[in-house]
Scaffold this active site. Sequence first.
Site, PDB file in Angstrom:
ATOM      1  N   GLY A  18      44.032  45.483  37.897  1.00  0.00           N
ATOM      2  CA  GLY A  18      45.292  44.966  38.449  1.00  0.00           C
ATOM      3  C   GLY A  18      45.603  43.608  37.872  1.00  0.00           C
ATOM      4  N   ASN A  19      46.538  42.902  38.476  1.00  0.00           N
ATOM      5  CA  ASN A  19      46.851  41.543  38.021  1.00  0.00           C
ATOM      6  C   ASN A  19      47.240  40.676  39.210  1.00  0.00           C
ATOM      7  OD1 ASN A  19      49.837  41.690  38.399  1.00  0.00           O
ATOM      8  ND2 ASN A  19      49.610  43.356  36.913  1.00  0.00           N
ATOM      9  N   HIS A  20      47.489  39.393  38.917  1.00  0.00           N
ATOM     10  CA  HIS A  20      47.676  38.421  39.997  1.00  0.00           C
ATOM     11  C   HIS A  20      49.105  38.322  40.521  1.00  0.00           C
ATOM     12  CE1 HIS A  20      43.690  36.860  39.981  1.00  0.00           C
ATOM     13  NE2 HIS A  20      43.720  36.549  38.694  1.00  0.00           N
TER      14      HIS A  20
END
Length: 401
Positions: A211-213
């Site tokens: 995923g990412n932030h």
Amino acid sequence: MSISGKKILIAISGGIAAYKIHFLIRDFVKKGAEVQVIMTPDAEQFVTKLSISTLSKKPVYTDFYSDNGTWNSHVELALWADVMIVAPCTANTLSKMVHGMCDNLVIATYMSAKCPVFIAPAMDLDMYMHPSTRKNLEMAESFGHVVIPAESGELASGLIGQGRMAEPETISNTIDHFFNSHQEAQTLQGKVVLITAGPTYEALDPVRFIGNHSSGKMGFSLAEEASKRGAKVILISGPTAQTINDKNVELHKITSAKEMLAKVFEFYDNIDIGIASAAVADYAPKEVAKEKIKKNDENLTLELVKNPDILKTMGEKKTHQFLVGFALETQNEEENAKGKLEKKNLDMIVLNSLRDEGAGFKNDTNKIKIFTRTEKKEFDLKSKDEVAKDILNFVEAQLLK
Ligand code: CTP
């Protein structure tokens, strides 16, 4: 413009001025507003739930639980409101508000509220002048709340001085003035706006993902602003902590890029404006392990495959939709952004550079540049709510061309 149709949440705390709130509620209801009242347990010493609920035409809540065993959701109450008024606000309630001392329904609701908050303090003159009250009122103002100052006169103690709650008429005028000056023009009335937001999570096994932030804040701010302007909003979001409770916004939660793509194309034919603010994972694991991957070897190699490019697909299938993309870049920013505008067949692209402080994923602020094929506009560092306004102003200006 009036307060007719507006949702007003009144929180009463335990002071003698509580009796004046009857007049305020009656005034709001007469003007066509919806009024919901909550009270601290002490407020019940001064006014009855029966008198208040008769005037407000809604049940009055004092606790998280009702006698019939139902839960009074402070989050729902808070998100329902267009404004929250704490009146009378005692020294105790004021102190709890600014210090986050969340021990009753009023404070929990206040802490969940995203709407403007108005505070009408009421206390004896020495308490009102006490440095701790002064500091707390200053703090409340620093949070962006509006303090409606106490007035001077005879106080319940028999002393004369400043401390009595502003008259209901003064509070009512303040709220009227607020709505008059904040009424947004319904410039997107009749338009359907689709917004993608947040990250996507690409599963590796039943417990892990790539995923990412992305916080989703930019997309949710855009959704809220488009709704305020009268649009019907379809908000398709990956996993985020953001919440929205707005009757014009239809929230669809998805997890992966493939799910986002499928959801977008359930609506795509009938939208007028598409805004892709999601940080879609570019790659996903080729295989999703059925069982949790065990740490047997020193090295683990994952094979990733390209995810669908949702916005590019939207661009390819564009008939009448106005498409807005985002570009988050770290180098050759303008060139890359303009490249994406062409490649994805967009009408407009919003660039944020990670080289600008305060821009990008996790911040509450953003600094953007907007490009169309012929125009470029640069904006200052602003809150994401303000950035959402700039973006939609730009979209509206393009639609008028
Ligand atoms: N986007 C999308 N689907 C993807 C990747 C991106 O819809 N699979 C959208 C984003 O929501 C954003 C725009 O495309 O509006 C730009 O995304 P970005 O990741 O910056 O660009 P990419 O085309 O993925 O290029 P690169 O990662 O190589 O910079």
